[in-house]
Design an enzyme around this catalytic site. Structure first.
Site, PDB file in Angstrom:
ATOM      1  N   GLY A 241       0.838  -1.200   0.000  1.00 37.93           N
ATOM      2  CA  GLY A 241       0.000   0.000   0.000  1.00 37.93           C
ATOM      3  C   GLY A 241       0.866   1.239   0.000  1.00 37.93           C
ATOM      4  O   GLY A 241       2.003   1.222  -0.481  1.00 37.93           O
ATOM      5  N   SER A 242       0.327   2.313   0.555  1.00 38.91           N
ATOM      6  CA  SER A 242       1.032   3.595   0.496  1.00 38.91           C
ATOM      7  C   SER A 242       2.182   3.641   1.497  1.00 38.91           C
ATOM      8  O   SER A 242       2.217   2.882   2.472  1.00 38.91           O
ATOM      9  CB  SER A 242       0.056   4.726   0.818  1.00 38.91           C
ATOM     10  OG  SER A 242      -0.368   4.583   2.160  1.00 38.91           O
ATOM     11  N   GLY A 246       2.705   2.214   5.420  1.00 38.06           N
ATOM     12  CA  GLY A 246       3.911   1.501   5.846  1.00 38.06           C
ATOM     13  C   GLY A 246       4.597   2.178   7.013  1.00 38.06           C
ATOM     14  O   GLY A 246       5.162   1.523   7.892  1.00 38.06           O
ATOM     15  N   GLU A 263       5.772  -3.430   0.787  1.00 33.81           N
ATOM     16  CA  GLU A 263       5.770  -3.049  -0.647  1.00 33.81           C
ATOM     17  C   GLU A 263       4.993  -1.750  -0.722  1.00 33.81           C
ATOM     18  O   GLU A 263       3.767  -1.767  -0.801  1.00 33.81           O
ATOM     19  CB  GLU A 263       5.051  -4.099  -1.493  1.00 33.81           C
ATOM     20  CG  GLU A 263       5.607  -5.498  -1.437  1.00 33.81           C
ATOM     21  CD  GLU A 263       6.890  -5.675  -2.218  1.00 33.81           C
ATOM     22  OE1 GLU A 263       7.353  -4.705  -2.852  1.00 33.81           O
ATOM     23  OE2 GLU A 263       7.435  -6.783  -2.167  1.00 33.81           O
ATOM     24  N   CYS A 297       1.954   0.268  -8.551  1.00 40.35           N
ATOM     25  CA  CYS A 297       3.086   0.829  -7.802  1.00 40.35           C
ATOM     26  C   CYS A 297       4.297   0.916  -8.713  1.00 40.35           C
ATOM     27  O   CYS A 297       5.214   1.691  -8.472  1.00 40.35           O
ATOM     28  CB  CYS A 297       3.368   0.018  -6.548  1.00 40.35           C
ATOM     29  SG  CYS A 297       3.674  -1.692  -6.867  1.00 40.35           S
TER      30      CYS A 297
HETATM   31  C1  UN1 Z   1       1.562  -3.385  -7.674  1.00 36.90           C
HETATM   32  O1  UN1 Z   1       1.267  -2.439  -8.391  1.00 36.90           O
HETATM   33  O2  UN1 Z   1       1.336  -3.350  -6.433  1.00 36.90           O
HETATM   34  O3  UN1 Z   1       5.176  -5.443 -11.927  1.00 36.90           O
HETATM   35  C2  UN1 Z   1       2.098  -4.666  -8.172  1.00 36.90           C
HETATM   36  C3  UN1 Z   1       3.984  -5.181 -12.028  1.00 36.90           C
HETATM   37  C4  UN1 Z   1       3.009  -6.232 -11.537  1.00 36.90           C
HETATM   38  C5  UN1 Z   1       2.726  -6.062 -10.098  1.00 36.90           C
HETATM   39  C6  UN1 Z   1       2.433  -4.681  -9.624  1.00 36.90           C
HETATM   40  N1  UN1 Z   1       3.560  -7.527 -11.796  1.00 36.90           N
HETATM   41  O4  UN1 Z   1       3.577  -4.148 -12.511  1.00 36.90           O
END
Ligand code: UN1
Length: 508
Positions: A241-242, A246, A263, A297
């Site tokens: 998440g953000s 975290g 993450e 992300c």
């Molecule tokens: C995410 O955006 O949290 O590499 C994961 C990627 C994908 C996973 C993204 N396999 O863009």
């Protein structure tokens, strides 16, 4: 401009109901939370949610199941994940539909997300026979030293709306073969796909005779997440998440000496060098920045272009953005679906206003796309030209917004790429091997993922996924990321008849 056509919420509700029926989900109806679709911005069903007490019971059940699950040989645990992967294959289309319904992803991306579950399940099945330790040379005669990996305990999974199923599966499948049990708190925005994944795992567990408590789903808000964060029986909290989330989760889990796998935010850049193959660069950049409506992300948010190529790249880039079909993610041909809600649209418009005030120029996009309803948020992906980093460029705006910056020397480009608080993914487009190697070297990109002639998003599950700095430092998926889900013991065995102390110490 005429409003784009959207499907009727009633039809989407029927579609969700049919998918859930085929998967065998009994929807826990209630009014604690609402399954909503960003396609129209309207509610689908009211659901019964879980609070702190239910989350506590889920942790207790998972902990109880762990006491059995940890003793089952890892290859047998792999059988559960194999069956789960088969069930996901059978329901590929239904799961993809639910992802489109709840997260708004276009069809091929929703299918791709389900493919990611299948891939990590296959990976985890293989891994179940490869949880190797090292044998280490002992400094003492007649001694053997080795490492053994053991199951860790309950893994609390906190996942985000944008990868509502795959990110759970990265954690769940690997944790299960490692002998851990799970409590999953998905985003409140995506309860239906969570119910579906949980149901398929439950079916697999029933069929292979695994203890029922090995996985628990808690559909709830803050209190259920906090239970996972603070409960000492949760050995690892894996949270996506953000960075803001975290920042609160990390120290709280650390305070009780629990482990985290974080993450968090990304603010990813790609460098386009003078030797870049623009025919390859262009589609890679457009997918990475406008794909998933910028809500990955790993989305590309900064394009750092050499001053000699900016004039040939930019017109092609803005033309490609202008042509991007924005609309109903179920419709054939749509490439950009809705934002998850009106809130990120407001953040995007705020970012555009700030960057314009800083001297930036919006070259294309940024306008809300008319749908005839205020509850759905569709936007035209934007490209903004700006000289150098300003505060807003260094922030993560979770929307299809691409800042274009220019550079003169590779050193300058790398410094710009690294000059953000986040450190997830990065790319360089070049045909010059020296530039590629420098970018991947210790003085190159400071991110967890460093690509050459490949966009920042769309990582394969075989590599370790994650990043540095405010991205949180966690690594999930392949490579040796499984170590995070196990505890290591160092074993020393003396098979001689002598006492030998390390460091040549004589005693008695
Ligand atoms: C995410 O955006 O949290 O590499 C994961 C990627 C994908 C996973 C993204 N396999 O863009």
């Amino acid at each position: 401009m005429t409003a784009i056509a959207l499907p009727a919420t009633e039809d989407l509700r029927a579609r969700a109901r049919a998918c859930l029926d085929r998967i065998g989900v009994e929807v826990p109806e209630g009014d604690d939370l609402y399954a909503r679709t960003p396609v129209t911005g309207e509610d689908l069903f009211g659901l019964k949610g879980s609070g702190a007490a239910e989350a506590e019971a889920a942790v207790a059940a998972a902990h109880e199941a762990f006491l059995t699950w940890r003793s089952i040989p890892a290859p047998r645990r792999g059988e559960l994940v194999r069956r789960f992967g088969e069930l996901v294959r059978e329901h590929h289309g239904d799961l993809a539909d639910l992802i489109t319904l709840e997260a708004g992803k276009i069809r091929s991306e929703a299918y791709g997300e389900v493919q990611e579950i299948i891939d990590i399940a296959d990976y985890a099945v293989g891994l179940s026979r490869q949880l190797y330790g090292r044998v280490i040379a002992s400094e003492r005669a007649g001694h053997r030293m080795a490492e053994t990996w053991h199951p860790l305990g309950v893994v609390g999974i906190i996942s985000a709306f944008n990868f509502p199923a795959a990110v759970w599966a990265w954690n769940a499948t690997v944790a299960l073969v490692c002998g851990d049990t799970l409590v999953w708190k998905p985003s409140e925005l995506t309860p239906l796909i969570s119910l579906a994944c949980d149901r398929l795992l439950a079916r697999a567990a029933e069929e292979v005779g695994a203890p029922a408590g090995i996985h628990r789903l808690v559909l709830g808000g803050r209190e259920s997440g906090e239970q996972l964060v603070d409960d000492p029986r949760v050995a690892l909290v894996s949270a996506t998440g953000s960075t803001r989330m975290g920042r609160s989760v990390g120290p709280r889990v650390a305070a009780r000496f629990g482990r985290t796998l974080l993450e968090l935010g990304g603010n990813n850049a790609a460098i386009v060098t003078p030797s870049a193959d623009l025919d390859l660069t262009l589609p890679s950049v457009v997918f990475a920045s406008a794909g998933t409506a910028g809500q990955r992300c790993t989305a590309l948010r900064r394009l750092i272009v050499h001053r000699d190529v900016v004039d040939s790249l930019l017109p092609r880039l803005t033309a490609a953005f202008e042509r991007l079909p924005v609309g109903d993610p179920f419709a054939e041909g749509t490439l950009v679906g809705p934002l998850i809600s009106p809130a990120p649209l407001a953040s995007m418009q705020d970012a555009l206003a700030r960057v314009t005030a800083d001297g930036g120029k919006v070259l294309v996009g940024g306008e809300r796309v008319e749908t005839g309803t205020a509850s759905a948020a569709y936007v035209r992906p934007a490209v903004v030209r700006i000289e150098g980093h300003t505060e807003v460029v260094r922030e993560e705006t979770f929307a299809p917004l691409l800042y274009v910056l220019t550079y003169d020397t590779l050193e300058e480009a790398i410094a710009l790429q690294n000059d953000v608080p986040q450190g997830l993914s990065s790319s360089i487009f070049t045909r010059d091997q020296r530039e590629a190697e420098v970018f991947m070297s210790a003085v190159g990109s400071d991110c967890g993922m460093v690509n050459v002639n490949v966009g920042t998003s769309g990582a394969e599950i075989g590599g370790a996924f994650g990043g540095e700095k405010e991205t949180g430092g966690g690594r999930a998926c392949g490579s040796d990321a499984w170590h995070a889900y196990m505890r290591r013991t160092t074993n020393v065995v003396n098979y001689s008849a002598e006492v030998a102390l390390a460091q040549n110490i004589n005693f008695l």
